[in-house]
Design a protein around this motif. Structure first.
Motif, PDB file in Angstrom:
ATOM      1  N   SER A  91     -10.883  43.705 -10.748  1.00 30.25           N
ATOM      2  CA  SER A  91     -11.519  42.529 -11.336  1.00 30.25           C
ATOM      3  C   SER A  91     -11.774  41.451 -10.292  1.00 30.25           C
ATOM      4  O   SER A  91     -12.786  40.752 -10.330  1.00 30.25           O
ATOM      5  N   LEU A  92     -10.832  41.319  -9.351  1.00 29.10           N
ATOM      6  CA  LEU A  92     -10.954  40.267  -8.337  1.00 29.10           C
ATOM      7  C   LEU A  92     -11.849  40.663  -7.169  1.00 29.10           C
ATOM      8  O   LEU A  92     -12.235  39.815  -6.370  1.00 29.10           O
ATOM      9  N   SER A  93     -12.187  41.952  -7.083  1.00 32.72           N
ATOM     10  CA  SER A  93     -12.900  42.434  -5.901  1.00 32.72           C
ATOM     11  C   SER A  93     -14.418  42.292  -6.007  1.00 32.72           C
ATOM     12  O   SER A  93     -15.135  42.655  -5.081  1.00 32.72           O
ATOM     13  N   GLY A  94     -14.902  41.771  -7.133  1.00 32.48           N
ATOM     14  CA  GLY A  94     -16.336  41.578  -7.268  1.00 32.48           C
ATOM     15  C   GLY A  94     -17.097  42.882  -7.356  1.00 32.48           C
ATOM     16  O   GLY A  94     -18.135  43.052  -6.728  1.00 32.48           O
ATOM     17  N   HIS A  95     -16.571  43.827  -8.146  1.00 32.79           N
ATOM     18  CA  HIS A  95     -17.199  45.139  -8.282  1.00 32.79           C
ATOM     19  C   HIS A  95     -18.548  45.026  -8.995  1.00 32.79           C
ATOM     20  O   HIS A  95     -18.800  44.071  -9.718  1.00 32.79           O
ATOM     21  N   SER A  96     -19.396  46.019  -8.783  1.00 37.68           N
ATOM     22  CA  SER A  96     -20.654  46.132  -9.520  1.00 37.68           C
ATOM     23  C   SER A  96     -20.574  47.372 -10.393  1.00 37.68           C
ATOM     24  O   SER A  96     -19.750  48.264 -10.156  1.00 37.68           O
ATOM     25  N   TYR A  97     -21.423  47.434 -11.399  1.00 35.77           N
ATOM     26  CA  TYR A  97     -21.406  48.611 -12.268  1.00 35.77           C
ATOM     27  C   TYR A  97     -21.895  49.852 -11.525  1.00 35.77           C
ATOM     28  O   TYR A  97     -21.539  50.970 -11.881  1.00 35.77           O
ATOM     29  N   GLU A  98     -22.700  49.653 -10.487  1.00 36.27           N
ATOM     30  CA  GLU A  98     -23.103  50.788  -9.655  1.00 36.27           C
ATOM     31  C   GLU A  98     -21.866  51.417  -9.006  1.00 36.27           C
ATOM     32  O   GLU A  98     -21.749  52.641  -8.913  1.00 36.27           O
ATOM     33  N   GLN A  99     -20.925  50.572  -8.589  1.00 33.84           N
ATOM     34  CA  GLN A  99     -19.686  51.074  -8.005  1.00 33.84           C
ATOM     35  C   GLN A  99     -18.820  51.776  -9.046  1.00 33.84           C
ATOM     36  O   GLN A  99     -18.116  52.734  -8.731  1.00 33.84           O
TER      37      GLN A  99
END
Length: 231
Positions: A91-99
């Motif tokens: 949550s804190l890592s700034g994930h994208s839905y592509e990831q």
């Protein structure tokens, strides 16, 4: 439990490492009581304040639990705490839905192959019940949650604790991702294909057909990836 004297550098951290090492080596198991602060202090040569700081830090990360007036115990829900930590990290890592799609590809194609090798009748029954719940969900949110449970169940059947905990660790992220997917990407004309994928996945697992299970799960992830890129 093995505790050794330590040098006067980063004492609380070194106490923590010794306790964690004892847990990893199974000298300490979930539910086991730790020695008292006084005992740990005597064996390490550290002050009780340093021991207390180490125990407090271990409790904060969920490794142990302390009962006032009783003592400290190895947490018997370490896996749950690990999952919470993984979820916070994602949550804190700034994930994208592509990831998220990329992670699903890496995990789920392998877990479905393992599930096809290891599944029993009870496992198949649970998958079929979850499939019915996906199809008969009262709303997209409910179907999305059952969809997440369906894929988690496949990981559980694989019996690979790392895959299981990774999927548990991105529980809320997965639910959010699947809901967005269902609402915006695989709605309408695409839904029958997703339904067929789920049916074919169950059939491949039931028939212990690892090759087919991998093929269908790959198609499933690729379809989601393809439509996701349009949005």
């Amino acid at each position: 439990m093995i505790i050794k004297p330590i040098k006067n550098i980063n004492i609380p951290n070194k106490i923590m490492e010794q306790i964690k090492t004892n847990i990893m080596n199974k000298e300490l198991r979930p539910g086991d009581r730790l020695p008292s602060e006084r005992e740990i202090a005597e064996k390490t040569g550290a002050s009780r304040a340093s021991v207390r700081e180490a125990l407090r830090s271990l409790e904060m990360i969920g490794v142990i639990k302390t009962i006032w007036g009783d003592g400290s115990y190895v947490n018997d829900n370490i896996e749950d705490n690990l999952s919470e930590s993984i979820e916070l990290l994602f949550s804190l890592s700034g994930h994208s839905y592509e990831q998220v799609v990329q992670l699903r590809r890496a995990i789920e194609i392998e877990t479905v192959s393992l599930a096809a090798k290891k599944a029993n009748e009870s496992d198949i029954s649970r998958l079929k019940k979850l499939f019915d719940k996906i199809e008969n969900g009262k709303n997209p949110a409910e179907s999305a949650e059952y969809d997440r449970q369906f894929h988690y169940e496949i990981a559980r059947i694989s019996k690979n604790i790392f895959f299981i905990n990774l999927l548990r660790g991105i529980n809320h992220i997965m639910t959010s991702f699947i809901l967005i997917t269902r609402e915006n990407i695989i709605a309408g004309e695409n839904r029958p294909m997703i339904t067929k994928h789920h049916e074919d996945i169950i059939s491949a697992i039931q028939e212990n057909n690892e090759k087919m299970a991998r093929k269908v799960m790959t198609q499933h992830i690729e379809m989601i990836e393809k439509y996701y890129k349009r949005y």
